[in-house]
Motif scaffolding. Structure first.
Motif, PDB file in Angstrom:
ATOM      1  N   GLY A  37     -18.425  24.228  45.629  1.00 25.74           N
ATOM      2  CA  GLY A  37     -18.168  25.676  45.661  1.00 25.74           C
ATOM      3  C   GLY A  37     -19.052  26.450  46.627  1.00 25.74           C
ATOM      4  O   GLY A  37     -19.009  27.684  46.658  1.00 25.74           O
ATOM      5  N   LYS A  38     -19.826  25.743  47.450  1.00 24.93           N
ATOM      6  CA  LYS A  38     -20.767  26.410  48.361  1.00 24.93           C
ATOM      7  C   LYS A  38     -20.035  27.325  49.350  1.00 24.93           C
ATOM      8  O   LYS A  38     -20.348  28.506  49.457  1.00 24.93           O
ATOM      9  CB  LYS A  38     -21.593  25.365  49.130  1.00 24.93           C
ATOM     10  N   SER A  39     -19.069  26.758  50.066  1.00 14.84           N
ATOM     11  CA  SER A  39     -18.367  27.559  51.079  1.00 14.84           C
ATOM     12  C   SER A  39     -17.589  28.690  50.433  1.00 14.84           C
ATOM     13  O   SER A  39     -17.454  29.773  51.013  1.00 14.84           O
ATOM     14  CB  SER A  39     -17.420  26.679  51.904  1.00 14.84           C
ATOM     15  N   THR A  40     -17.077  28.458  49.231  1.00 17.28           N
ATOM     16  CA  THR A  40     -16.335  29.522  48.547  1.00 17.28           C
ATOM     17  C   THR A  40     -17.266  30.696  48.244  1.00 17.28           C
ATOM     18  O   THR A  40     -16.895  31.857  48.441  1.00 17.28           O
ATOM     19  CB  THR A  40     -15.687  28.985  47.255  1.00 17.28           C
ATOM     20  N   GLY A  73     -16.063  18.443  53.203  1.00 23.01           N
ATOM     21  CA  GLY A  73     -16.379  17.029  53.044  1.00 23.01           C
ATOM     22  C   GLY A  73     -15.177  16.224  52.583  1.00 23.01           C
ATOM     23  O   GLY A  73     -14.976  15.075  53.006  1.00 23.01           O
ATOM     24  N   GLN A 111     -18.442  26.799  58.279  1.00 25.66           N
ATOM     25  CA  GLN A 111     -18.371  25.343  58.361  1.00 25.66           C
ATOM     26  C   GLN A 111     -17.272  24.900  59.330  1.00 25.66           C
ATOM     27  O   GLN A 111     -17.464  24.032  60.154  1.00 25.66           O
ATOM     28  CB  GLN A 111     -18.091  24.807  56.958  1.00 25.66           C
ATOM     29  N   HIS A 167     -26.018  18.979  54.290  1.00 27.16           N
ATOM     30  CA  HIS A 167     -26.100  17.758  53.482  1.00 27.16           C
ATOM     31  C   HIS A 167     -27.233  16.854  53.960  1.00 27.16           C
ATOM     32  O   HIS A 167     -27.373  15.738  53.502  1.00 27.16           O
ATOM     33  CB  HIS A 167     -24.767  17.006  53.510  1.00 27.16           C
ATOM     34  N   SER A 175     -12.237  21.019  50.317  1.00 32.59           N
ATOM     35  CA  SER A 175     -13.550  21.378  50.852  1.00 32.59           C
ATOM     36  C   SER A 175     -13.792  20.549  52.112  1.00 32.59           C
ATOM     37  O   SER A 175     -13.144  19.519  52.316  1.00 32.59           O
ATOM     38  CB  SER A 175     -14.628  21.104  49.820  1.00 32.59           C
ATOM     39  N   THR A 231      -6.686  22.990  52.126  1.00 35.91           N
ATOM     40  CA  THR A 231      -7.320  23.663  50.991  1.00 35.91           C
ATOM     41  C   THR A 231      -8.448  22.832  50.382  1.00 35.91           C
ATOM     42  O   THR A 231      -9.092  23.257  49.435  1.00 35.91           O
ATOM     43  CB  THR A 231      -6.310  23.990  49.866  1.00 35.91           C
ATOM     44  N   ASN A 235     -19.740  17.632  47.758  1.00 37.88           N
ATOM     45  CA  ASN A 235     -18.521  18.131  48.374  1.00 37.88           C
ATOM     46  C   ASN A 235     -17.612  18.733  47.299  1.00 37.88           C
ATOM     47  O   ASN A 235     -17.330  18.088  46.291  1.00 37.88           O
ATOM     48  CB  ASN A 235     -17.764  17.000  49.096  1.00 37.88           C
ATOM     49  N   GLY A 236     -17.195  19.963  47.525  1.00 37.77           N
ATOM     50  CA  GLY A 236     -16.301  20.608  46.576  1.00 37.77           C
ATOM     51  C   GLY A 236     -17.025  21.372  45.480  1.00 37.77           C
ATOM     52  O   GLY A 236     -16.393  21.879  44.547  1.00 37.77           O
TER      53      GLY A 236
HETATM   54  N1  ATP Z   1      -8.150  28.256  50.076  1.00 35.79           N
HETATM   55  C1  ATP Z   1      -8.231  27.390  49.046  1.00 35.79           C
HETATM   56  N2  ATP Z   1      -7.136  27.079  48.321  1.00 35.79           N
HETATM   57  C2  ATP Z   1      -7.220  26.212  47.294  1.00 35.79           C
HETATM   58  N3  ATP Z   1      -8.350  25.586  46.909  1.00 35.79           N
HETATM   59  C3  ATP Z   1      -9.469  25.848  47.597  1.00 35.79           C
HETATM   60  C4  ATP Z   1      -9.469  26.754  48.699  1.00 35.79           C
HETATM   61  N4  ATP Z   1     -10.736  26.811  49.192  1.00 35.79           N
HETATM   62  C5  ATP Z   1     -11.474  25.986  48.423  1.00 35.79           C
HETATM   63  N5  ATP Z   1     -10.727  25.400  47.466  1.00 35.79           N
HETATM   64  C6  ATP Z   1     -11.206  24.456  46.454  1.00 35.79           C
HETATM   65  O1  ATP Z   1     -12.365  24.987  45.853  1.00 35.79           O
HETATM   66  C7  ATP Z   1     -13.323  23.964  45.572  1.00 35.79           C
HETATM   67  C8  ATP Z   1     -14.653  24.302  46.219  1.00 35.79           C
HETATM   68  O2  ATP Z   1     -14.531  24.179  47.634  1.00 35.79           O
HETATM   69  P1  ATP Z   1     -15.677  24.571  48.652  1.00 35.79           P
HETATM   70  O3  ATP Z   1     -15.066  24.544  50.010  1.00 35.79           O
HETATM   71  O4  ATP Z   1     -16.315  25.831  48.216  1.00 35.79           O
HETATM   72  O5  ATP Z   1     -16.693  23.361  48.467  1.00 35.79           O
HETATM   73  P2  ATP Z   1     -18.070  23.068  49.217  1.00 35.79           P
HETATM   74  O6  ATP Z   1     -19.144  23.072  48.187  1.00 35.79           O
HETATM   75  O7  ATP Z   1     -18.222  23.977  50.377  1.00 35.79           O
HETATM   76  O8  ATP Z   1     -17.872  21.554  49.687  1.00 35.79           O
HETATM   77  P3  ATP Z   1     -18.232  20.794  51.083  1.00 35.79           P
HETATM   78  O9  ATP Z   1     -19.622  20.272  50.938  1.00 35.79           O
HETATM   79  O10 ATP Z   1     -17.276  19.653  51.110  1.00 35.79           O
HETATM   80  O11 ATP Z   1     -18.050  21.741  52.200  1.00 35.79           O
HETATM   81  C9  ATP Z   1     -12.703  22.659  46.068  1.00 35.79           C
HETATM   82  O12 ATP Z   1     -12.108  22.013  44.982  1.00 35.79           O
HETATM   83  C10 ATP Z   1     -11.643  23.131  47.049  1.00 35.79           C
HETATM   84  O13 ATP Z   1     -10.580  22.214  47.141  1.00 35.79           O
END
Ligand code: ATP
Ligand code: MG
Length: 498
Positions: free
Chosen positions: A41-44, A399, A85, A199, A397, A395, A38-39
């Motif tokens: 960076g996948k969704s980003t 999870g 997601q 996951h 992620s 903001t 979790n966190g």
């Molecule tokens: N709009 C935003 N503003 C600030 N921080 C953000 C934003 N979007 C994502 N983040 C931060 O960027 C990091 C990566 O987040 P991301 O959503 O890409 O994780 P993830 O791999 O998809 O996790 P998960 O498995 O929980 O979905 C996290 O620390 C999150 O808090």
């Protein structure tokens, strides 16, 4: 050279470097798993690809050409389509309106009538082998699983060449997860490029031919699926071993009843439910999807009206609203975190404090010190990954948002915990931590009603299981030895566990 390449992608948010020189690649016909805690960076990465975020650095190349993706519409025009997601449906609009929202503006056809849209919606249900729903029905009336299926249909309808599924199965039962996997295989045969985020390792193993692992915003491994061992994937993801996915089972069940349901009926969804939940017990709720499991939880939290009797500590209670339920010491960890679980526009601290005002109140004043203590206790207990307690939940992620939902509800110190699919979208390491928390609550004598879309979880976490069928309790399995996936199916078909 791969057909599709994302190269050295960087993306920072205030205080967070979400992507740090991240790389990703795939070829036509590939189903690539994107794995990470979790966190990570996948969704980003996906949002950069889909034009929702502008990367600070990096390049995206498809079939030899550098793509310019200015916004979400331009991504769709370039045949990049995603199931996000977090659901993007508009609750007030109908199923048909949601499916075609923004679609016609992208140049496919001009205006269409409501009637055409509804007919096309019916066709889509048939094409993808789904039981039809009324296209004119408002989306807010659907269950979370139905909404997720709709979200998938919406993306499929756009016929992308690069198709992304970000946690698209997280609210789906096994049956619908299999449905989606079959569709994805078909898309791969048609030589589309598929990016699949989940996951659930077993799902990834069944579906994907390659896996790319992300950690702390960057790619740390790229393997063929058949060459990747689960333990190794977990170690790459988390940077540590976890030694098994579930804590050792123990029984803390006491004699005393925490809550009893006597002939509880609610609409067509619950019929004559009789149920005893004891103190210290972790009671699982199984059965095929949509057999009244969700209504059982809603009734116990005063969210839907019921007939019959609910008894707590020997006293018949009236659960007409969540307020009544909370007063009786009940907490619900709900299905939809965005709607019922947390306020996304508030900070982690505000969310946790909001639910536990009574514990923090000190002679009419809020004790700041107590507030800080409870918030930091809960954040530690669930390993919430955030800059500070002041970080806005929206903001985080996916999870990490889910961890805040749990922290928030448990901060009220309830006696009866209704846990509905608490590990949705949570990584394997954190899942295990959550199960440890569940076990700790049971050992303190709290009564836990536990539902999961993942049957393995029911089998490995619960001391007893009730199986629901058509709104009734079809049977109950109390003998630890008999709690198996096969027996849950047997009981749901009216047979005995063996
Ligand atoms: N709009 C935003 N503003 C600030 N921080 C953000 C934003 N979007 C994502 N983040 C931060 O960027 C990091 C990566 O987040 P991301 O959503 O890409 O994780 P993830 O791999 O998809 O996790 P998960 O498995 O929980 O979905 C996290 O620390 C999150 O808090
Ligand atoms: Mg995510």
């Amino acid at each position: 050279m791969p057909d599709f390449i994302m190269k050295n992608i960087c993306k920072s948010f205030p205080g967070v470097k979400a992507l740090d020189q991240a790389n990703f690649h795939a070829s036509r016909g590939d189903i690539v798993a994107l794995l990470g805690e979790n966190g990570a960076g996948k969704s980003t990465l996906i949002k950069v690809l889909c034009g929702e975020h502008k990367p600070d650095e990096g390049e995206i190349i498809f079939e030899g050409k550098t793509l310019k993706i200015q916004n979400t519409r331009s991504a769709i025009e370039q045949k990049i389509c995603a199931v996000y997601q977090e659901l993007s449906l508009v609750p007030e609009l109908t199923i048909a309106q949601n499916l075609f929202l923004g679609f016609y503006e992208t140049g496919k056809t001009r205006m269409v009538s409501e009637k055409d849209m509804e007919q096309k919606t019916r066709d889509l249900f048939v094409e993808y082998g789904l039981e039809p729903l009324d296209p004119g029905m408002q989306v807010k009336k659907l269950s979370l699983a139905q909404k997720q299926v709709l979200e998938i249909l919406k993306a499929l309808n756009r016929e992308g060449e690069i198709m992304i599924f970000d946690e698209a199965t997280s609210a789906l039962s096994e049956k619908y997860a299999n449905w989606l996997m079959d569709i994805i295989r078909r898309l791969a045969e048609e030589k589309k490029i598929i990016i699949f985020i989940s996951h659930r390792l077993d799902e990834i193993r069944k579906l994907c031919n390659r896996v790319i692992v992300f950690r702390a915003g960057t790619d740390v491994a790229d393997m063929k699926m058949e060459e990747a061992e689960n333990d190794e994937l977990v170690r790459l993801m988390l940077g540590r071993e976890i030694g098994g996915y579930y804590p050792k089972k123990e029984v803390f069940t006491k004699e005393e009843t925490a809550i009893e349901m006597r002939n509880v009926t609610s609409g067509h969804k619950l019929t004559d439910v009789n149920l005893v939940l004891r103190k210290g017990e972790i009671l699982g709720v199984g059965g095929l999807a949509g057999q009244g499991q969700s209504e059982l939880f809603l009734a116990l939290f005063g969210l839907i009206p019921y007939k019959g009797e609910i008894v707590i500590n020997g006293k018949t209670v009236s659960l007409g609203s969540p307020r009544d339920a909370i007063k009786e010491g009940i907490a619900l960890i709900p299905e939809e975190r965005g709607l019922q679980g947390v306020v996304l526009a508030q900070s982690i601290r505000e969310n946790i404090v909001l639910s536990s005002l009574n514990r923090i109140k000190n002679h009419l004043f809020l004790s700041e010190e107590k507030e800080r203590r409870i918030v930091s206790e809960m954040m530690d207990a669930f390993a919430v990954k955030a800059e500070s307690p002041e970080t806005l939940v929206g903001t985080l992620s996916g999870g990490n948002q889910q961890k805040v939902v749990l922290a928030k509800q448990l901060a009220t110190n309830p006696d009866i915990l209704l846990m509905f699919d608490i590990t949705r979208g949570v990584d394997v390491g954190t899942k295990k931590e959550m199960f440890n928390v569940v076990k700790k609550y049971a050992s303190e004598g709290k009564a836990i009603l536990f539902f999961s879309t993942d049957t393995e979880e029911l089998v490995n976490v619960c001391n007893s299981i009730i199986v629901m069928n058509h709104g009734r309790v079809a049977g109950r399995i109390d003998d630890e030895e008999l709690i198996t996936r096969e027996n849950i199916i047997r009981v749901s078909m009216g047979e005995k566990a063996v």
